[in-house]
Design an enzyme around this catalytic site. Structure first.
Site, short mmCIF file in Angstrom:
data_model
loop_
_atom_site.label_atom_id
_atom_site.label_comp_id
_atom_site.label_asym_id
_atom_site.label_seq_id
_atom_site.Cartn_x
_atom_site.Cartn_y
_atom_site.Cartn_z
N ASP A 26 0.83 -1.20 0.00
CA ASP A 26 0.00 0.00 0.00
C ASP A 26 0.88 1.27 0.00
O ASP A 26 1.79 1.39 0.81
CB ASP A 26 -0.89 -0.03 1.25
CG ASP A 26 -2.20 0.71 1.08
OD1 ASP A 26 -2.15 1.89 0.70
OD2 ASP A 26 -3.26 0.10 1.34
N THR A 65 -6.86 3.99 -2.02
CA THR A 65 -6.68 2.55 -1.78
C THR A 65 -7.74 1.68 -2.46
O THR A 65 -7.42 0.68 -3.08
CB THR A 65 -6.70 2.30 -0.25
OG1 THR A 65 -5.59 2.99 0.30
CG2 THR A 65 -6.60 0.82 0.06
N LYS A 147 -6.25 -4.17 5.79
CA LYS A 147 -7.44 -3.38 5.43
C LYS A 147 -8.54 -4.23 4.80
O LYS A 147 -8.29 -4.96 3.83
CB LYS A 147 -7.05 -2.30 4.41
CG LYS A 147 -6.10 -1.25 4.95
CD LYS A 147 -5.87 -0.16 3.92
CE LYS A 147 -4.88 0.88 4.42
NZ LYS A 147 -4.64 1.94 3.46
N HIS A 283 1.29 7.97 5.80
CA HIS A 283 0.32 8.98 6.27
C HIS A 283 0.76 9.60 7.59
O HIS A 283 0.61 10.80 7.81
CB HIS A 283 -1.06 8.34 6.49
CG HIS A 283 -1.83 8.15 5.22
ND1 HIS A 283 -2.18 9.19 4.41
CD2 HIS A 283 -2.34 7.03 4.65
CE1 HIS A 283 -2.87 8.71 3.38
NE2 HIS A 283 -2.97 7.41 3.49
N ASP A 324 -1.30 0.03 -4.79
CA ASP A 324 -2.62 0.59 -5.11
C ASP A 324 -2.55 2.06 -5.52
O ASP A 324 -3.46 2.59 -6.14
CB ASP A 324 -3.57 0.42 -3.92
CG ASP A 324 -2.99 1.00 -2.62
OD1 ASP A 324 -1.78 1.25 -2.54
OD2 ASP A 324 -3.79 1.20 -1.67
ZN LIG Z 1 -3.68 2.71 -0.17
#
Ligand SMILES: [Zn+2]
Length: 547
Positions: A26, A65, A147, A283, A324
């Site tokens: 990710d 995502t 996730k 993030h 992604d």
């Molecule tokens: Zn993502």
């Protein structure tokens, strides 16, 4: 005339692999891959000997995502998968909350965007695992991640084993029992969260990245992932925002490999693994600090250990690794490191704020549903999910009012110094479906590739390059992706299989090429026109993957 030389014998085609291991890292941007590839010694070093496409493209505008994962195993752009965002707005929804999470079934009364009833109802196309099950009913389709949205988008509607992390433990769909290996993993996580863990080792080459940077109320750049059971952030979240999350997901994937005997059945199996730590770390701390350096090192080492387990299983497997979406650093450090134009998106660009101003200007006073939970509010006529991207105009206005609101909204967005381009849904819909090299696509073509007329907003705004769609930094969130720019679109795409000649191909390719390539590799017949992408010949020699 000289006799023609015989054509060189093509390499013998290998038999189809018995297991496809599709890995998504990710927020693994092509930029991170370029920055760190010289330091890989583990699993990523092995993959570097495979077929490496350093310029893979999540070609569409909505580089988030859910849309990104929806392309990986379907071979289709979000415009066809229907997954236009992580969260979109449906102002005609029956429930009070008008936002819809990409993998929730909002028709379930207990579902909300914060506690979704996890479901694949919004995904409009089948995945590779589902195509495989159609051709070979014995084929197993397995997906794991931190996730839920990564699991559902890579697995699709028919998943034989699906697990994701939720507040300290791995879980599955409502009603799906948790097998012993998941319960065991969860017991281990519970013990770890109670006991805590020390700072992680710092590779010597992280060097100059170990430097504090202030972003408003938070300081980042020197974190070492101490897991503190008594910390201010919940231990379950500390674990999620650390390389330990990937270690847990890979442990789970390895235990399913053993318990389900993946790759040892009558048909090829598909194991999708989405590793989320890279995104949470990006993030929370940005992409150029010590935290991401440790994360990249741990990812490489943990993948090495995972591949060693696959080797030990004796299964003939092929690996695909991609991402992604990409990412970008926090604006505060970007400005210190050669990007003076970097900044944070203006909070005044939210749909709610713009809508209220336009309602006042046009004299629209009827109370309309709020964009999220809450009472109807006068003048609430436009919704968005943050600043920039899609803007939805209330369907309860008259067509004349809607047209006027759209016109005013476009004008206000265009006048804002942080906005690069504004398109109406009509303009995007009239744009032909894009083809050709994704790096050459115009901005509206990018928007077209993640446009769904039944879900997208009536207006789309692209923020300028290096303007981060996050007005304020906070703990766990200092930067984000989702933009129309190449730092968010460009990701590595790598294919590896034992005995197959490696190569590097710097020409741009697309993540929608992954599914047709893997389909060809395992001899899967998929109806013509099912994919937006094309099969890539990932054998560095004369053998042809796509034959
Ligand atoms: Zn993502």
């Amino acid at each position: 005339m000289a006799k023609e030389a015989p054509a060189p014998a093509a390499d013998a085609q290998l038999p189809a692999p018995k297991l496809i291991v599709a890995i998504s890292v990710d927020q693994f941007s092509a930029d991170l891959f370029a920055e760190y590839r010289e330091h890989y010694t583990g699993g990523l070093a092995r993959l570097l000997k495979g077929a490496v496409f350093p310029a893979g493209f999540q070609s569409h505008a909505a580089t988030e995502t859910c849309p990104g994962h929806s392309t990986l195993m379907t071979g289709a752009h979000p415009a066809r998968t229907g997954i236009i965002a992580n969260t979109w707005v449906d102002l005609s929804a029956a429930r009070a909350e008008k936002k819809v999470y990409c993998v929730e079934d909002e028709s379930k009364p207990e579902s909300s965007t914060s506690k979704p009833f996890v479901s694949s109802v919004h995904l409009k196309v089948p995945t590779l695992g589902e195509w495989a099950k159609k051709q070979w009913p014995a084929s197993r389709n397995v997906a794991v991640s931190t996730k839920d949205r990564a699991v559902v988008m890579m697995g699709g509607h028919q998943i034989d084993a699906a697990f994701w992390y939720d507040r300290g433990a791995y879980t599955s769909f409502v009603g799906a029992p948790l097998p012993p290996e998941v319960l065991k993993l969860n017991d281990g996580l519970k013990a770890l969260l109670a006991k805590g863990a020390p700072a992680m080792a710092v590779p010597a080459w992280c060097g100059s990245r170990d430097r504090a940077v202030n972003a408003g109320a938070v300081t980042v750049g020197t974190g070492r992932f101490v897991l503190d059971p008594k910390g201010k952030v919940k231990p379950a979240d500390q674990l999620r925002i650390s390389p330990r999350a990937d270690a847990a997901t890979l442990d789970l994937a390895a235990s399913l490999l053993t318990s389900m005997k993946l790759g040892k059945g009558a048909a090829p199996d598909i194991l999708s693994v989405s590793l989320s730590a890279n995104d949470y770390v990006g993030h929370a701390y940005g992409t150029e600090g010590l935290e991401m350096c440790i994360q990249q090192h741990e990812l490489d080492q943990k993948l090495g250990a995972f591949f060693a387990k696959l080797d030990a299983s004796g299964v003939d497997y092929a690996v695909m690794l991609s991402a992604d979406h990409g990412g970008i650093d926090l604006p505060e450090r970007l400005r210190e490191q050669g990007v003076p134009e970097a900044g944070r998106g203006d909070a005044a660009l939210s749909g709610e704020t713009l809508g209220r101003a336009i309602a006042a200007e046009l004299g629209i006073t009827k109370p309309l549903p709020a964009c999220n939970l809450g009472p109807d509010v006068a003048g609430n006529i436009v919704c968005s999910d943050g600043v920039g991207g899609d803007y939805w105009i209330s369907p309860q206005l008259t067509p004349e009012e809607r047209a006027k609101v759209s016109e005013k909204l476009v004008a206000r967005l265009k006048a804002h110094p942080q906005v690069e381009a504004v398109f109406t849904a009509d303009e995007i819909a009239a744009t032909p479906y894009p083809h050709g090299h994704p790096q050459d696509w115009s901005l509206i073509q990018r928007a077209r590739a993640s446009f769904d007329p039944t879900r997208s907003g009536q207006v789309y705004a692209a923020l300028r390059r290096a303007i981060i769609a996050m007005p304020k930094a906070g703990p766990g969130y200092v930067t984000t992706h989702g933009s129309i720019w190449d730092y968010d679109r460009r990701v590595p795409m790598i294919f590896w299989r034992k005995g197959v000649k490696g190569m590097e191909q710097p020409q741009p390719v697309e993540t929608v090429d992954i599914a047709p390539t893997l389909a060809a590799m395992i001899g899967l017949k998929v109806p013509e026109g099912s994919f937006d992408g094309r099969c890539l010949d990932v054998d560095g020699g004369p053998a042809d993957t796509c034959r």
